[in-house]
Scaffold this active site. Structure first.
Site, PDB file in Angstrom:
ATOM      1  N   LYS A  87      17.521  50.976  30.165  1.00 11.40           N
ATOM      2  CA  LYS A  87      18.523  50.629  29.146  1.00 11.40           C
ATOM      3  C   LYS A  87      18.113  51.275  27.823  1.00 11.40           C
ATOM      4  O   LYS A  87      16.985  51.082  27.342  1.00 11.40           O
ATOM      5  CB  LYS A  87      18.580  49.102  29.024  1.00 11.40           C
ATOM      6  CG  LYS A  87      19.869  48.563  28.467  1.00 11.40           C
ATOM      7  CD  LYS A  87      19.901  47.043  28.636  1.00 11.40           C
ATOM      8  CE  LYS A  87      21.128  46.424  28.031  1.00 11.40           C
ATOM      9  NZ  LYS A  87      21.036  44.959  28.017  1.00 11.40           N
TER      10      LYS A  87
HETATM   11  O1  G3P Z   1      22.587  41.994  26.944  1.00  9.63           O
HETATM   12  C1  G3P Z   1      23.453  42.334  25.907  1.00  9.63           C
HETATM   13  C2  G3P Z   1      24.547  41.347  25.612  1.00  9.63           C
HETATM   14  O2  G3P Z   1      25.139  40.909  26.798  1.00  9.63           O
HETATM   15  C3  G3P Z   1      24.168  40.265  24.672  1.00  9.63           C
HETATM   16  O3  G3P Z   1      25.121  39.242  24.592  1.00  9.63           O
HETATM   17  O4  G3P Z   1      25.892  37.040  23.770  1.00  9.63           O
HETATM   18  O5  G3P Z   1      23.789  38.073  22.806  1.00  9.63           O
HETATM   19  O6  G3P Z   1      26.019  38.999  22.248  1.00  9.63           O
HETATM   20  P1  G3P Z   1      25.215  38.277  23.282  1.00  9.63           P
END
Ligand code: G3P
Length: 219
Positions: A87
């Site tokens: 990633k």
């Molecule tokens: O892994 C990246 C993403 O899915 C993070 O989600 O909820 O922290 O914005 P969030």
């Protein structure tokens, strides 16, 4: 449509895998920290433990922000297991690193994507997956799902092979809208996947079936 779980929690990954609908896992440095996983050896061991649960596609994020560092780190992460997808953040050196990895047989997930222009760059560099963050756009009053729609359209027009991996998916409605739009993958917490199960008519219908069966059986 593929389902990835967005967590570094082994119990949650196992639960989603046992449900029989899991296609992969995404992690990020914040999710690893949430599980208390620190130090290079522990992080590597944790990625290996995740790979041992699922069949394929475990995103492991680089911490470096320069090309040489990302390449070194990405190659090292990819060596943990064939299931690893490296990633890489959407920055200039990240685009260069994605190009390098794509030419060297290492799958990538381009993360922290918030615009169609970034999506085009990542696809041209040969990213395997592209992670636009829906929820974080919604958080600042920009329609995250509209971005997914734009990217899916652009990728279809040009036949880009990069898969759209909708990330920062916060609830079942995000997931269902992504399905309608045609996102290739969604990554979300366990509660979003299990939330798809819920319907009050299923619960009341099952209760009635079981009650009628019990009554007819004289129980
Ligand atoms: O892994 C990246 C993403 O899915 C993070 O989600 O909820 O922290 O914005 P969030």
């Amino acid at each position: 449509m593929k389902f990835f779980i967005d967590t570094a929690n082994l119990a949650e990954i196992q639960e989603a895998y046992d449900l029989g609908v899991l296609d992969g896992v995404t992690t990020n440095p914040s999710l690893m920290a949430k599980e208390g996983i620190t130090g290079d050896d522990n992080v590597r061991a944790h990625y290996k433990a995740i790979c041992d649960i699922v069949d394929d596609k475990v995103s492991a994020e680089v911490i470096s922000t320069n090309f040489e560092g990302m390449v070194k780190e990405g190659e090292s992460l990819a060596a943990i297991d064939d299931k690893i997808v490296v990633k890489v953040p959407m920055i200039k050196d990240g685009v260069k690193a994605i190009k390098y990895f794509s030419q060297n047989g290492i799958r990538t997930n381009c993360t922290l994507v918030f615009s169609p222009g970034q999506a085009i760059l990542a696809a041209k560099a040969g990213a395997t997956y592209l992670s636009p963050f829906i929820g974080r756009l919604d958080d600042i009053s920009i329609d995250g799902l509209e971005l997914i729609q734009q990217i899916v359209h652009i990728y279809n027009v040009y036949g880009f092979e990069t898969e759209v991996l909708a990330a920062s998916v916060r609830h079942t409605m995000h997931l269902i809208k992504c399905a309608e739009i045609g996102a290739d993958v969604v990554t979300c917490p366990l509660n979003v996947i299990t939330g798809l199960l819920n319907h009050p008519l299923t619960d009341s219908g099952l209760a009635k079936f079981l009650a009628d069966h019990a009554k007819a059986s004289g129980k």
